[in-house]
Design a protein around this motif. Structure first.
Motif, PDB file in Angstrom:
ATOM      1  N   MET A 154       0.828  -1.203   0.000  1.00  0.00           N
ATOM      2  CA  MET A 154       0.000   0.000   0.000  1.00  0.00           C
ATOM      3  C   MET A 154       0.863   1.254   0.000  1.00  0.00           C
ATOM      4  O   MET A 154       0.593   2.222  -0.731  1.00  0.00           O
ATOM      5  CB  MET A 154      -0.911  -0.007   1.233  1.00  0.00           C
ATOM      6  N   MET A 155       1.907   1.245   0.787  1.00  0.00           N
ATOM      7  CA  MET A 155       2.781   2.413   0.853  1.00  0.00           C
ATOM      8  C   MET A 155       3.605   2.571  -0.422  1.00  0.00           C
ATOM      9  O   MET A 155       3.901   3.692  -0.841  1.00  0.00           O
ATOM     10  CB  MET A 155       3.681   2.317   2.074  1.00  0.00           C
ATOM     11  N   TRP A 156       3.977   1.471  -1.054  1.00  0.00           N
ATOM     12  CA  TRP A 156       4.695   1.560  -2.320  1.00  0.00           C
ATOM     13  C   TRP A 156       3.828   2.241  -3.365  1.00  0.00           C
ATOM     14  O   TRP A 156       4.283   3.123  -4.092  1.00  0.00           O
ATOM     15  CB  TRP A 156       5.098   0.170  -2.799  1.00  0.00           C
ATOM     16  N   LYS A 157       2.583   1.858  -3.434  1.00  0.00           N
ATOM     17  CA  LYS A 157       1.702   2.387  -4.476  1.00  0.00           C
ATOM     18  C   LYS A 157       1.215   3.799  -4.182  1.00  0.00           C
ATOM     19  O   LYS A 157       1.093   4.627  -5.102  1.00  0.00           O
ATOM     20  CB  LYS A 157       0.504   1.449  -4.660  1.00  0.00           C
ATOM     21  N   TYR A 158       0.934   4.105  -2.900  1.00  0.00           N
ATOM     22  CA  TYR A 158       0.242   5.353  -2.599  1.00  0.00           C
ATOM     23  C   TYR A 158       0.992   6.300  -1.662  1.00  0.00           C
ATOM     24  O   TYR A 158       0.647   7.480  -1.583  1.00  0.00           O
ATOM     25  CB  TYR A 158      -1.134   5.053  -1.999  1.00  0.00           C
ATOM     26  N   GLY A 159       1.987   5.815  -0.941  1.00  0.00           N
ATOM     27  CA  GLY A 159       2.720   6.687  -0.027  1.00  0.00           C
ATOM     28  C   GLY A 159       1.832   7.214   1.087  1.00  0.00           C
ATOM     29  O   GLY A 159       0.747   6.705   1.345  1.00  0.00           O
ATOM     30  N   GLY A 160       2.310   8.261   1.771  1.00  0.00           N
ATOM     31  CA  GLY A 160       1.572   8.840   2.892  1.00  0.00           C
ATOM     32  C   GLY A 160       2.102   8.325   4.213  1.00  0.00           C
ATOM     33  O   GLY A 160       3.311   8.170   4.400  1.00  0.00           O
ATOM     34  N   ILE A 161       1.192   8.033   5.135  1.00  0.00           N
ATOM     35  CA  ILE A 161       1.565   7.505   6.453  1.00  0.00           C
ATOM     36  C   ILE A 161       0.755   6.245   6.709  1.00  0.00           C
ATOM     37  O   ILE A 161      -0.460   6.209   6.485  1.00  0.00           O
ATOM     38  CB  ILE A 161       1.291   8.524   7.580  1.00  0.00           C
ATOM     39  N   TYR A 162       1.428   5.205   7.166  1.00  0.00           N
ATOM     40  CA  TYR A 162       0.748   3.995   7.623  1.00  0.00           C
ATOM     41  C   TYR A 162       0.775   3.975   9.146  1.00  0.00           C
ATOM     42  O   TYR A 162       1.780   4.309   9.769  1.00  0.00           O
ATOM     43  CB  TYR A 162       1.426   2.726   7.097  1.00  0.00           C
ATOM     44  N   MET A 163      -0.360   3.530   9.754  1.00  0.00           N
ATOM     45  CA  MET A 163      -0.429   3.362  11.202  1.00  0.00           C
ATOM     46  C   MET A 163      -1.154   2.068  11.534  1.00  0.00           C
ATOM     47  O   MET A 163      -2.154   1.724  10.898  1.00  0.00           O
ATOM     48  CB  MET A 163      -1.186   4.520  11.860  1.00  0.00           C
ATOM     49  N   ASP A 164      -0.657   1.364  12.544  1.00  0.00           N
ATOM     50  CA  ASP A 164      -1.386   0.227  13.089  1.00  0.00           C
ATOM     51  C   ASP A 164      -2.655   0.730  13.776  1.00  0.00           C
ATOM     52  O   ASP A 164      -2.745   1.891  14.189  1.00  0.00           O
ATOM     53  CB  ASP A 164      -0.529  -0.526  14.109  1.00  0.00           C
ATOM     54  N   THR A 165      -3.606  -0.191  13.960  1.00  0.00           N
ATOM     55  CA  THR A 165      -4.886   0.210  14.546  1.00  0.00           C
ATOM     56  C   THR A 165      -4.877   0.193  16.074  1.00  0.00           C
ATOM     57  O   THR A 165      -5.938   0.205  16.710  1.00  0.00           O
ATOM     58  CB  THR A 165      -6.011  -0.712  14.041  1.00  0.00           C
ATOM     59  N   ASP A 166      -3.699   0.177  16.663  1.00  0.00           N
ATOM     60  CA  ASP A 166      -3.594   0.355  18.125  1.00  0.00           C
ATOM     61  C   ASP A 166      -2.657   1.522  18.428  1.00  0.00           C
ATOM     62  O   ASP A 166      -1.975   1.537  19.459  1.00  0.00           O
ATOM     63  CB  ASP A 166      -3.120  -0.923  18.816  1.00  0.00           C
ATOM     64  N   VAL A 167      -2.659   2.511  17.535  1.00  0.00           N
ATOM     65  CA  VAL A 167      -1.818   3.694  17.677  1.00  0.00           C
ATOM     66  C   VAL A 167      -2.715   4.919  17.826  1.00  0.00           C
ATOM     67  O   VAL A 167      -3.534   5.214  16.946  1.00  0.00           O
ATOM     68  CB  VAL A 167      -0.890   3.878  16.463  1.00  0.00           C
ATOM     69  N   ILE A 168      -2.599   5.621  18.934  1.00  0.00           N
ATOM     70  CA  ILE A 168      -3.386   6.831  19.172  1.00  0.00           C
ATOM     71  C   ILE A 168      -2.529   8.049  18.846  1.00  0.00           C
ATOM     72  O   ILE A 168      -1.458   8.235  19.433  1.00  0.00           O
ATOM     73  CB  ILE A 168      -3.875   6.899  20.636  1.00  0.00           C
ATOM     74  N   SER A 169      -2.979   8.848  17.908  1.00  0.00           N
ATOM     75  CA  SER A 169      -2.246  10.056  17.496  1.00  0.00           C
ATOM     76  C   SER A 169      -2.500  11.175  18.495  1.00  0.00           C
ATOM     77  O   SER A 169      -3.647  11.456  18.847  1.00  0.00           O
ATOM     78  CB  SER A 169      -2.699  10.504  16.104  1.00  0.00           C
ATOM     79  N   ILE A 170      -1.425  11.830  18.941  1.00  0.00           N
ATOM     80  CA  ILE A 170      -1.591  12.920  19.903  1.00  0.00           C
ATOM     81  C   ILE A 170      -0.990  14.238  19.400  1.00  0.00           C
ATOM     82  O   ILE A 170      -1.290  15.296  19.940  1.00  0.00           O
ATOM     83  CB  ILE A 170      -0.988  12.559  21.276  1.00  0.00           C
TER      84      ILE A 170
END
Length: 325
Positions: A154-170
């Motif tokens: 997914m990151m190869w094709k589209y880039g951006g930021i990947y996050m696991d679903t147990d990561v809370i952004s602060i």
């Protein structure tokens, strides 16, 4: 950084507007919303990506909190949740219906929920042959190995930021290209950002396939990142500031892992003095360590309850309403 709901609603992202303008200009009989979304949103290289690589659709509150917190920290960027169990999204109404499955997320205009089509995702990457040949029944950690492959592709094709679903952004991460140390000797696979078709992402995919070992935990995740990083540099920290590796920012463990995996239970304990996490962008709650499936409890006064209240208030309200009903 706290972004009120009123601001979220006012700051409709330009990517969303572009996709909707495209929708209104094309005959609905020939239009495919997934295709337009991929072209007008994903290929811009700015999306924040989450994935559910099993067929699960009843997501726990931590998953919803992770997605909501990202939407609040990055209101100007599309936040996309890819789900393997989701049906096709052919029209905009299909996408709206998918979002309505999760009422606590549906109020955020920059959140999109889309199907994860693994073979389509792996096309044009080193993963397709590997995926076609592998027997999942023979794999001990198949879910985790598959998840890692999906995030790299997914990151190869589209880039951006990947996050696991147990990561809370602060706090928002401002760097476009970054990796993060999980410990001083191990590179994380839980959160990373790279531009589309970045050479490091291709190296990650090749290393994954060439060194595949589905019977060893972490070998396809942090193991891949650590092996690739070591080919290019040996990051050394003198403070919590980033260092550079191949022109990519390399984060100190404090940025995403201020509480280590050995101490994951601290998130579910009551603290006399709440930590500020002043050097952190996000918090990884180490869900894979949580074999007892301990969750946030309303009224517990635990650290995780305070995090929910501040960074994913809609999710918190949803849990509260279930508790009192």
């Amino acid at each position: 950084m706290f972004i009120p709901d009123s601001m979220i609603h006012k700051r409709l992202i330009s990517y969303s507007s572009r996709a909707k303008n495209t929708i209104s200009c094309i005959n609905s009989q020939t239009f495919n919303y997934e295709y337009a979304f991929e072209r007008d949103v994903l290929q811009q290289g700015k999306s924040i990506k989450f994935m559910e690589t099993t067929d699960r659709m009843d997501e726990p509150s931590l998953v919803l909190c992770s997605i909501e917190s990202a939407a609040r920290m990055y209101p100007h960027r599309p936040v996309v949740f890819f789900m393997k169990g989701l049906g096709d999204i052919i029209t905009e109404d299909d996408e709206k219906k998918a979002r309505k499955r999760y009422p606590t997320l549906s109020i955020y205009k920059n959140i999109y929920i889309f199907p994860l089509r693994i073979k389509k995702l792996f096309a044009g990457t080193p993963f397709l042959d590997w995926y076609n040949k592998i027997d999942p029944k023979q794999e001990i950690y198949w879910t985790y190995g598959k998840s890692n492959a999906c995030r790299y592709a997914m990151m190869w094709k589209y880039g951006g930021i990947y996050m696991d679903t147990d990561v809370i952004s602060i706090r928002p991460i401002l760097e476009d290209n970054f990796l993060a140390a999980e410990t001083l000797n191990l590179t994380s696979s839980s959160v990373f950002g790279l531009s589309p078709h970045h050479k490091l992402t291709w190296e990650l995919m090749e290393n994954f396939v060439q060194n595949y070992n589905g019977n060893k935990w972490g070998h396809q995740g942090p193991g891949v990142f650590t092996r690739v990083v070591k080919k290019h540099c040996v990051p050394k920290f003198t403070s919590v500031d980033h260092v550079k590796c191949e022109n990519v920012s390399y984060f100190h463990p404090e940025r995403l892992y201020p509480i280590s995996y050995q101490s994951w239970r601290r998130y579910f304990e009551v603290w006399k003095n709440l930590p500020t996490f002043k050097n952190s962008y996000a918090l990884h709650l180490w869900n894979y360590m949580n074999k007892e499936r301990i969750s946030m409890v309303v009224g517990s006064n635990t650290l995780v309850e305070h995090l929910y209240k501040q960074y994913c208030p809609s999710t918190y309200e949803g849990v509260f309403n279930k508790t009192v009903s």
